[in-house]
Design a protein around this motif. Sequence first.
Motif, PDB file in Angstrom:
ATOM      1  N   LYS A 197      -5.894  15.868   7.282  1.00 44.72           N
ATOM      2  CA  LYS A 197      -6.086  14.935   6.541  1.00 44.72           C
ATOM      3  C   LYS A 197      -4.842  14.010   6.000  1.00 44.72           C
ATOM      4  CE  LYS A 197     -10.668  17.146   5.410  1.00 44.72           C
ATOM      5  NZ  LYS A 197     -10.480  17.547   6.543  1.00 44.72           N
ATOM      6  N   PHE A 198      -4.895  12.567   5.220  1.00 44.97           N
ATOM      7  CA  PHE A 198      -4.397  12.367   5.040  1.00 44.97           C
ATOM      8  C   PHE A 198      -4.455  12.299   3.528  1.00 44.97           C
ATOM      9  CE2 PHE A 198      -3.792  11.072   9.050  1.00 44.97           C
ATOM     10  CZ  PHE A 198      -2.457  11.425   9.149  1.00 44.97           C
ATOM     11  N   ILE A 199      -3.002  13.056   2.284  1.00 43.84           N
ATOM     12  CA  ILE A 199      -3.427  13.386   0.827  1.00 43.84           C
ATOM     13  C   ILE A 199      -2.791  12.418   0.134  1.00 43.84           C
ATOM     14  CG2 ILE A 199      -4.506  14.572  -1.084  1.00 43.84           C
ATOM     15  CD1 ILE A 199      -5.044  16.641   1.229  1.00 43.84           C
ATOM     16  N   GLN A 200      -3.029  11.275  -0.469  1.00 46.53           N
ATOM     17  CA  GLN A 200      -1.177  10.865  -2.119  1.00 46.53           C
ATOM     18  C   GLN A 200      -2.214  11.863  -2.922  1.00 46.53           C
ATOM     19  OE1 GLN A 200       1.084   8.417  -0.995  1.00 46.53           O
ATOM     20  NE2 GLN A 200       0.140   8.447   1.053  1.00 46.53           N
ATOM     21  N   ALA A 201      -1.037  12.792  -3.027  1.00 44.70           N
ATOM     22  CA  ALA A 201      -1.627  13.449  -3.935  1.00 44.70           C
ATOM     23  C   ALA A 201      -0.972  13.620  -5.448  1.00 44.70           C
ATOM     24  CB  ALA A 201      -0.996  14.957  -3.302  1.00 44.70           C
ATOM     25  N   PHE A 202       0.036  12.386  -5.436  1.00 42.49           N
ATOM     26  CA  PHE A 202       0.645  12.560  -6.922  1.00 42.49           C
ATOM     27  C   PHE A 202       0.233  12.388  -7.789  1.00 42.49           C
ATOM     28  CE2 PHE A 202       2.846  10.246  -3.143  1.00 42.49           C
ATOM     29  CZ  PHE A 202       3.722  11.122  -2.319  1.00 42.49           C
ATOM     30  N   SER A 203      -0.995  11.732  -7.461  1.00 40.25           N
ATOM     31  CA  SER A 203      -1.585  11.566  -9.386  1.00 40.25           C
ATOM     32  C   SER A 203      -2.503  12.549  -9.940  1.00 40.25           C
ATOM     33  CB  SER A 203      -2.992  10.044  -9.151  1.00 40.25           C
ATOM     34  OG  SER A 203      -4.316  10.381  -8.465  1.00 40.25           O
ATOM     35  N   LYS A 204      -2.683  13.700  -9.003  1.00 40.91           N
ATOM     36  CA  LYS A 204      -2.767  14.590  -9.459  1.00 40.91           C
ATOM     37  C   LYS A 204      -2.006  15.245 -10.727  1.00 40.91           C
ATOM     38  CE  LYS A 204      -6.362  16.808  -6.286  1.00 40.91           C
ATOM     39  NZ  LYS A 204      -6.818  17.424  -5.067  1.00 40.91           N
ATOM     40  N   LEU A 205      -0.435  15.092 -10.586  1.00 40.58           N
ATOM     41  CA  LEU A 205       0.516  15.159 -11.105  1.00 40.58           C
ATOM     42  C   LEU A 205       1.151  14.248 -12.460  1.00 40.58           C
ATOM     43  CD1 LEU A 205       1.850  17.884  -8.194  1.00 40.58           C
ATOM     44  CD2 LEU A 205       1.422  18.507  -9.695  1.00 40.58           C
ATOM     45  N   GLY A 206       0.344  13.523 -12.401  1.00 44.12           N
ATOM     46  CA  GLY A 206       1.020  12.188 -13.367  1.00 44.12           C
ATOM     47  C   GLY A 206       1.816  12.096 -12.036  1.00 44.12           C
ATOM     48  N   LEU A 207       2.610  11.046 -11.180  1.00 49.30           N
ATOM     49  CA  LEU A 207       3.171  11.144 -10.479  1.00 49.30           C
ATOM     50  C   LEU A 207       2.724   9.880 -10.007  1.00 49.30           C
ATOM     51  CD1 LEU A 207       5.590  13.925  -9.410  1.00 49.30           C
ATOM     52  CD2 LEU A 207       5.554  12.825 -10.623  1.00 49.30           C
ATOM     53  N   VAL A 208       4.167   8.930  -9.511  1.00 46.59           N
ATOM     54  CA  VAL A 208       3.368   7.573  -8.449  1.00 46.59           C
ATOM     55  C   VAL A 208       3.937   8.410  -7.124  1.00 46.59           C
ATOM     56  CG1 VAL A 208       4.573   5.478  -8.077  1.00 46.59           C
ATOM     57  CG2 VAL A 208       4.351   6.728 -10.179  1.00 46.59           C
ATOM     58  N   PRO A 209       2.601   7.651  -6.248  1.00 46.00           N
ATOM     59  CA  PRO A 209       3.166   8.226  -4.666  1.00 46.00           C
ATOM     60  C   PRO A 209       4.560   7.166  -4.574  1.00 46.00           C
ATOM     61  CG  PRO A 209       1.486   7.051  -4.771  1.00 46.00           C
ATOM     62  CD  PRO A 209       2.099   7.090  -6.595  1.00 46.00           C
ATOM     63  N   ASP A 210       5.653   8.535  -3.745  1.00 47.59           N
ATOM     64  CA  ASP A 210       6.716   7.936  -3.240  1.00 47.59           C
ATOM     65  C   ASP A 210       6.810   8.293  -1.928  1.00 47.59           C
ATOM     66  OD1 ASP A 210       7.440  10.822  -2.890  1.00 47.59           O
ATOM     67  OD2 ASP A 210       8.227  11.022  -4.859  1.00 47.59           O
ATOM     68  N   SER A 211       8.360   8.035  -1.114  1.00 47.89           N
ATOM     69  CA  SER A 211       8.525   8.344   0.481  1.00 47.89           C
ATOM     70  C   SER A 211       8.011   6.801   1.036  1.00 47.89           C
ATOM     71  CB  SER A 211       8.494   9.777   0.527  1.00 47.89           C
ATOM     72  OG  SER A 211       8.851  10.869  -0.234  1.00 47.89           O
ATOM     73  N   GLY A 212       7.976   5.579   0.206  1.00 48.81           N
ATOM     74  CA  GLY A 212       7.410   4.576   0.552  1.00 48.81           C
ATOM     75  C   GLY A 212       5.944   4.812   0.890  1.00 48.81           C
ATOM     76  N   GLY A 213       5.542   5.258  -0.312  1.00 42.78           N
ATOM     77  CA  GLY A 213       4.135   5.331  -0.261  1.00 42.78           C
ATOM     78  C   GLY A 213       3.467   4.012  -0.784  1.00 42.78           C
ATOM     79  N   THR A 214       4.008   3.611  -1.623  1.00 45.22           N
ATOM     80  CA  THR A 214       3.341   2.005  -1.986  1.00 45.22           C
ATOM     81  C   THR A 214       3.286   0.897  -1.979  1.00 45.22           C
ATOM     82  OG1 THR A 214       5.784   2.659  -3.399  1.00 45.22           O
ATOM     83  CG2 THR A 214       3.702   3.488  -4.893  1.00 45.22           C
ATOM     84  N   TRP A 215       4.853   0.779  -0.346  1.00 47.21           N
ATOM     85  CA  TRP A 215       4.523   0.129   0.654  1.00 47.21           C
ATOM     86  C   TRP A 215       4.168   0.246   1.944  1.00 47.21           C
ATOM     87  CZ3 TRP A 215       7.044  -0.930   5.328  1.00 47.21           C
ATOM     88  CH2 TRP A 215       7.163  -2.781   5.377  1.00 47.21           C
ATOM     89  N   PRO A 258      -4.900  -3.488  -0.008  1.00 47.59           N
ATOM     90  CA  PRO A 258      -5.278  -2.994  -2.268  1.00 47.59           C
ATOM     91  C   PRO A 258      -5.676  -2.576  -2.197  1.00 47.59           C
ATOM     92  CG  PRO A 258      -4.606  -5.640  -1.555  1.00 47.59           C
ATOM     93  CD  PRO A 258      -4.873  -5.365   0.343  1.00 47.59           C
ATOM     94  N   ALA A 259      -6.768  -3.013  -2.047  1.00 50.26           N
ATOM     95  CA  ALA A 259      -8.010  -2.539  -2.474  1.00 50.26           C
ATOM     96  C   ALA A 259      -8.120  -0.786  -2.190  1.00 50.26           C
ATOM     97  CB  ALA A 259      -9.246  -3.053  -2.157  1.00 50.26           C
ATOM     98  N   ARG A 260      -7.812  -0.079  -1.417  1.00 50.06           N
ATOM     99  CA  ARG A 260      -8.338   0.790  -0.351  1.00 50.06           C
ATOM    100  C   ARG A 260      -6.344   1.960  -0.817  1.00 50.06           C
ATOM    101  NH1 ARG A 260     -10.290  -1.069   5.249  1.00 50.06           N
ATOM    102  NH2 ARG A 260     -12.547  -0.599   4.615  1.00 50.06           N
ATOM    103  N   ALA A 261      -5.343   0.887  -0.991  1.00 50.99           N
ATOM    104  CA  ALA A 261      -3.968   1.548  -1.174  1.00 50.99           C
ATOM    105  C   ALA A 261      -4.492   2.311  -2.602  1.00 50.99           C
ATOM    106  CB  ALA A 261      -3.441   1.215  -0.902  1.00 50.99           C
ATOM    107  N   ARG A 262      -4.516   1.663  -3.595  1.00 46.52           N
ATOM    108  CA  ARG A 262      -5.080   1.453  -5.158  1.00 46.52           C
ATOM    109  C   ARG A 262      -5.884   2.702  -4.820  1.00 46.52           C
ATOM    110  NH1 ARG A 262      -3.586  -2.341  -9.723  1.00 46.52           N
ATOM    111  NH2 ARG A 262      -2.580  -3.948  -7.647  1.00 46.52           N
ATOM    112  N   ALA A 263      -6.650   2.397  -4.557  1.00 45.23           N
ATOM    113  CA  ALA A 263      -7.906   3.703  -4.670  1.00 45.23           C
ATOM    114  C   ALA A 263      -7.354   5.110  -4.632  1.00 45.23           C
ATOM    115  CB  ALA A 263      -9.584   3.558  -4.018  1.00 45.23           C
ATOM    116  N   LEU A 264      -6.998   4.979  -2.735  1.00 54.25           N
ATOM    117  CA  LEU A 264      -6.071   6.573  -2.660  1.00 54.25           C
ATOM    118  C   LEU A 264      -5.097   6.699  -3.724  1.00 54.25           C
ATOM    119  CD1 LEU A 264      -6.033   6.026   0.523  1.00 54.25           C
ATOM    120  CD2 LEU A 264      -7.893   6.595   0.056  1.00 54.25           C
ATOM    121  N   ALA A 265      -4.164   5.887  -4.086  1.00 48.46           N
ATOM    122  CA  ALA A 265      -2.968   6.147  -5.072  1.00 48.46           C
ATOM    123  C   ALA A 265      -3.752   6.928  -6.744  1.00 48.46           C
ATOM    124  CB  ALA A 265      -1.929   5.366  -5.410  1.00 48.46           C
TER     125      ALA A 265
END
Length: 263
Positions: free
Chosen positions: A131-149, A157-164
Motif C-alpha cells: 500500500k502507498f500512503i501519503q501520510a503527511f496530512s495526518k501530521l499537518g505536514l506537506v508531502p515531501d521527498s518529491g511527492g508534490t512533483w 492533479p485530481a487524484r494527487a490532491r485527494a491523496l495528499a
Amino acid sequence: MENDLVVTERREGYRVLVLNRPDRLNSFNEAMHAALMSALLDAEADETCRAIVLTGAGRGFCAGQDLSDRVFTSGQVPDLSSTLERLYNPLVRKLRALQVPVICAVNGVAAGAGANIALACDIVLAGRSAKFIQAFSKLGLVPDSGGTWFLPRLIGPARARALAFLAEPVPAEQAEAWGMIWKAVDDAALMDEAQRLAAHFAAQPTVGLGLIKQALDASETNDLDRQLDLERDLQGQAGRTPDYIEGVTAFFEKRQPRFTGRA
C-alpha cells in the motif's frame, strides 16, 4: 557487504540494496540515510553495476520518517526544512541522477517519504499486499521527498490532491491501474521479478538507458523545441557509444547483441 541499516547484495551486473530496520518498518533515521547514500554512491562508482534494486527487509518497504527522532522539548520549534535539505532531498536527487536503472520492489507499506522515495525510482514493482500512503496530512505536514512533483505527473492533479489531503492508502493493484507504478505482482514473486528486470538491464546498453533517464526527466519542464534540441544532443552521445555500433552490427548479423554498457 552488509551494514547494520542497509544490506548490499552483489549480483552479476547489479546490486540489491535492502533497507534493514524491519522492527521500525524501515523508517528513516539519520544513520539509515547515511547508510543508503553510501550504498548508492558505492554502486555508482562500480562500473560493473548496471542496475540497482531497492527494497525493504521484513513486512514493509519503508514507513517514512522515524517519528521517534522527532521528540521535542517544551517550546522547541523543529526545523523540518533542514531535515529535507540535508537528507531527503539529496537522496531523491541521487536516485534520479543515477545513470543506471533503479528498480524499487515495494513489499508491504510505503508511507510518507517512503512512498515518494519509491516513486523516485525508475521502475516500481509492488507486491499485491503493498500500500502507498501519503501520510503527511495526518501530521499537518506537506508531502515531501518529491511527492508534490511525482504524484500529479503520475496520476493527475485530481487524484494527487485527494491523496495528499485524505492520506488514504492506495493498494498495489490500484496504483498500477492509475499509472502510479509499473506493475503489481504476487508477493511471493516480487523479488524474482525485480531481479529478473535487473539482470535484463545488466545486459543492456547502460549509457543509452542513462541518457533516456535524462531525456524523460527534462521533458517534464521543457517545451517541444527545447526537448527536440535535447534529443538531438543526447542522440549524438548515444550514437558515439560502442553499444550503438554493436546493436546495429548484431541486427544485421541476426544475433543477440553483446552490450558492454561502457561509453
